[in-house]
Design an enzyme around this catalytic site. Structure first.
Site, PDB file in Angstrom:
ATOM      1  N   ASN A  17       8.703  -3.425  10.425  1.00 29.67           N
ATOM      2  CA  ASN A  17       9.194  -2.405   9.616  1.00 29.67           C
ATOM      3  C   ASN A  17      10.458  -1.710  10.247  1.00 29.67           C
ATOM      4  O   ASN A  17      11.156  -1.168   9.688  1.00 29.67           O
ATOM      5  CB  ASN A  17       8.002  -1.283   9.459  1.00 29.67           C
ATOM      6  N   HIS A 112       1.565   2.944   5.553  1.00 28.72           N
ATOM      7  CA  HIS A 112       0.067   2.340   5.685  1.00 28.72           C
ATOM      8  C   HIS A 112       0.144   1.015   4.674  1.00 28.72           C
ATOM      9  O   HIS A 112       0.699   1.357   3.333  1.00 28.72           O
ATOM     10  CB  HIS A 112      -0.849   3.597   5.183  1.00 28.72           C
ATOM     11  N   GLU A 150      -3.323  16.145  10.298  1.00 29.82           N
ATOM     12  CA  GLU A 150      -4.424  15.974  11.255  1.00 29.82           C
ATOM     13  C   GLU A 150      -5.614  15.211  10.648  1.00 29.82           C
ATOM     14  O   GLU A 150      -6.473  14.897  11.284  1.00 29.82           O
ATOM     15  CB  GLU A 150      -5.027  17.475  11.868  1.00 29.82           C
ATOM     16  N   ASP A 153      -4.295   9.441   7.783  1.00 26.70           N
ATOM     17  CA  ASP A 153      -3.713   8.955   6.492  1.00 26.70           C
ATOM     18  C   ASP A 153      -3.980  10.000   5.236  1.00 26.70           C
ATOM     19  O   ASP A 153      -4.014   9.685   4.064  1.00 26.70           O
ATOM     20  CB  ASP A 153      -4.429   7.538   6.075  1.00 26.70           C
ATOM     21  N   ALA A 182       6.929  -4.306  -0.562  1.00 27.85           N
ATOM     22  CA  ALA A 182       6.617  -2.863  -0.494  1.00 27.85           C
ATOM     23  C   ALA A 182       7.026  -2.216   0.699  1.00 27.85           C
ATOM     24  O   ALA A 182       8.053  -1.675   0.970  1.00 27.85           O
ATOM     25  CB  ALA A 182       5.119  -2.709  -0.760  1.00 27.85           C
TER      26      ALA A 182
HETATM   27  C1  GAR Z   1       2.467  -2.783   9.060  1.00 28.23           C
HETATM   28  O1  GAR Z   1       1.878  -3.390   7.892  1.00 28.23           O
HETATM   29  C2  GAR Z   1       1.816  -1.453   8.817  1.00 28.23           C
HETATM   30  O2  GAR Z   1       2.072  -1.072   7.638  1.00 28.23           O
HETATM   31  C3  GAR Z   1       0.425  -1.214   9.526  1.00 28.23           C
HETATM   32  O3  GAR Z   1       0.657  -2.150  10.780  1.00 28.23           O
HETATM   33  C4  GAR Z   1       1.745  -3.259  10.388  1.00 28.23           C
HETATM   34  C5  GAR Z   1       2.883  -3.197  11.367  1.00 28.23           C
HETATM   35  O4  GAR Z   1       3.799  -4.362  11.206  1.00 28.23           O
HETATM   36  N1  GAR Z   1       0.337  -0.004   9.987  1.00 28.23           N
HETATM   37  C6  GAR Z   1      -1.138   0.553   9.725  1.00 28.23           C
HETATM   38  O5  GAR Z   1      -2.017  -0.410   9.241  1.00 28.23           O
HETATM   39  C7  GAR Z   1      -1.083   1.896  10.035  1.00 28.23           C
HETATM   40  N2  GAR Z   1      -2.677   2.482   9.685  1.00 28.23           N
HETATM   41  P1  GAR Z   1       4.952  -4.453  11.909  1.00 28.23           P
HETATM   42  O6  GAR Z   1       4.630  -4.167  13.670  1.00 28.23           O
HETATM   43  O7  GAR Z   1       5.624  -5.936  11.720  1.00 28.23           O
HETATM   44  O8  GAR Z   1       5.753  -3.272  11.491  1.00 28.23           O
END
Ligand code: GAR
Length: 205
Positions: A17, A112, A150, A153, A182
């Site tokens: 990301n 998320h 706080e 999510d 997405a």
């Molecule tokens: C992603 O899928 C992000 O949406 C998730 O962790 C992954 C990180 O991937 N985040 C969560 O689950 C937060 N609750 P990345 O390091 O390749 O971006």
């Protein structure tokens, strides 16, 4: 030239990301955003390499057991020293306290990998989210970008995108599809949207 909003990106892992943000910036799609720091709570996070390649200053802040306050103090020091105005949690899997979150109202953005309010909150992160979606049997999942408050999510939703579940999906296959269809699209759009809004409010005041 636009004024840009100094943005710090917090990561814990692969940083795909973060890469989507770096690529969007390089493609001229984030005119109101500049990156002032990438902070990881894991020193082995590959996202740190991605940041270095893009010339963004990197920092590692590890949380010692039971030392939440010291962890957050260090984070705040870095954020203040680089003048961060916006914080993006891009796969940052460490918990942030209510005190920390309250310091930055509507200035922390999280991505998320589900359609909130499904499969979110405490304990739902990374692959676990996709495992839960598959074991529930939903036919559609997706990703959500939201402000952090706080409630885990629970902050205001900025953008969402649905992704279909397909026959034979495993958590890994689904994770990849949700990222490609997405997450990597939504996060840059949401960050630019918030940064542009901050600039517009400043100009109007
Ligand atoms: C992603 O899928 C992000 O949406 C998730 O962790 C992954 C990180 O991937 N985040 C969560 O689950 C937060 N609750 P990345 O390091 O390749 O971006």
């Amino acid at each position: 030239m636009n004024r840009t909003v100094k943005t710090a990106v917090l990561i814990s892992g692969g940083g795909t990301n973060l890469q989507a943000l770096i690529d969007a910036k390089a493609a001229g799609k984030l005119p109101h955003v500049s990156f002032c720091a990438v902070i990881s709570n894991k020193e082995e996070a590959y996202g740190l390499v991605r940041a270095e390649k893009a010339g963004i200053p990197t920092h590692v802040v590890k949380k010692e057991k039971g030392r939440q306050e010291a962890f957050e103090k260090k984070l705040v020091e870095i954020l203040e020293s680089c003048g961060a105005e916006l914080i993006v949690l891009a796969g940052f899997l460490a918990i942030l306290s209510e005190d920390f979150v309250k310091k930055y109202p509507e200035r922390i953005i999280n991505i998320h990998p589900s359609l909130i309010p499904s499969f979110c909150g405490q304990g739902y992160y990374g692959l676990k989210v996709h495992e839960a979606a598959l074991s529930y049997g939903v036919k559609v999942t997706g990703a959500t970008v939201h402000f952090v408050n706080e409630i885990p999510d629970g902050g205001r939703i900025l953008l969402q995108k649905a992704v279909e579940i397909q026959e034979g999906d495993t958590p890994e296959i689904l994770q990849k599809r949700v990222m490609e269809e997405a997450e990597w699209k939504l996060l840059p759009r949401a960050v630019e949207m918030v940064a542009a809004q901050l600039c517009a409010e400043e100009e109007a005041s």
